[in-house]
Design an enzyme around this catalytic site. Structure first.
Site, PDB file in Angstrom:
ATOM      1  N   LEU A 145      -2.129   5.048  -2.737  1.00  0.00           N
ATOM      2  CA  LEU A 145      -2.987   6.082  -2.190  1.00  0.00           C
ATOM      3  C   LEU A 145      -2.227   7.404  -2.161  1.00  0.00           C
ATOM      4  CD1 LEU A 145      -5.804   6.402  -0.936  1.00  0.00           C
ATOM      5  CD2 LEU A 145      -4.764   5.939   1.279  1.00  0.00           C
ATOM      6  N   ILE A 148       0.856  -1.190   0.000  1.00  0.00           N
ATOM      7  CA  ILE A 148       0.000   0.000   0.000  1.00  0.00           C
ATOM      8  C   ILE A 148       0.894   1.243   0.000  1.00  0.00           C
ATOM      9  CG2 ILE A 148      -1.975   1.157   1.078  1.00  0.00           C
ATOM     10  CD1 ILE A 148      -2.577  -1.477   2.561  1.00  0.00           C
ATOM     11  N   PRO A 149       1.576   1.492  -1.129  1.00  0.00           N
ATOM     12  CA  PRO A 149       2.406   2.707  -1.185  1.00  0.00           C
ATOM     13  C   PRO A 149       1.505   3.938  -1.092  1.00  0.00           C
ATOM     14  CG  PRO A 149       2.325   1.625  -3.337  1.00  0.00           C
ATOM     15  CD  PRO A 149       1.578   0.753  -2.377  1.00  0.00           C
ATOM     16  N   HIS A 150       2.007   4.973  -0.434  1.00  0.00           N
ATOM     17  CA  HIS A 150       1.194   6.168  -0.264  1.00  0.00           C
ATOM     18  C   HIS A 150       2.079   7.391  -0.072  1.00  0.00           C
ATOM     19  CE1 HIS A 150       1.826   4.291   3.677  1.00  0.00           C
ATOM     20  NE2 HIS A 150       1.890   5.511   4.155  1.00  0.00           N
ATOM     21  N   GLY A 151       1.475   8.543  -0.300  1.00  0.00           N
ATOM     22  CA  GLY A 151       2.208   9.785  -0.132  1.00  0.00           C
ATOM     23  C   GLY A 151       1.259  10.965  -0.160  1.00  0.00           C
TER      24      GLY A 151
END
Length: 154
Positions: A102, A64-67
């Site tokens: 996300l 779930i990569p996010h930034g």
């Protein structure tokens, strides 16, 4: 907050071809740039920076990569099922084949955390992941992602 608040049918990639974590993040940044109108390189750098803090490979083949990006006005989600599992430095050392990206506005605060929790709950469900892994069309994946039982609601 529901998954359909985060993702649209055009934000689903049924068969992402990537041989590494970096390549997967580049492809996802490219798709995110299309959807958000932001520069691909900027998105990629935010994702890489987050990975440097610690892997977003949460285990069981899921990442779930996010930034956060100040230019965004709302949350964006992108889902990808990989052609072949890749090493993502996951906490369980297992390769990843399902990725939910996300992106949030810098000011999102609690909404960003709620969205992460919602995605995490969805992908923790083994039955949902099994359906996602068995699906090979973007429309089918979108349907699985958005038809989850209300017992998973935030």
């Amino acid at each position: 907050m529901e998954i359909m608040d985060l993702i649209s049918p055009d934000a689903v990639i049924a068969s992402l071809r990537a041989t590494s974590k970096k390549q997967a993040l580049q492809e996802l940044a490219r798709k995110a740039a299309e959807l958000t109108g932001l520069e691909e390189r900027r998105i990629f750098e935010v994702l890489l920076e987050r990975e440097r803090l610690g892997t977003t490979g949460v285990g069981n083949g899921i990442a779930i990569p996010h930034g956060k990006l100040p230019e965004l006005t709302r949350l964006y989600g992108i889902f990808a099922r990989l052609d072949k599992p890749i090493d993502f430095d996951s906490i369980d050392d297992e390769p990843v084949d399902l990725i939910f990206l996300l992106l949030a506005p810098e000011s999102a605060g609690a909404d960003h955390l709620k969205a992460l929790a919602r995605v995490s709950r969805l992908l923790r469900d083994r039955s949902t992941c099994s359906k996602l892994r068995g699906c090979d069309t973007a429309d089918g994946l979108y349907a699985v992602l958005t038809q989850t039982p209300t017992s998973h609601a935030a």
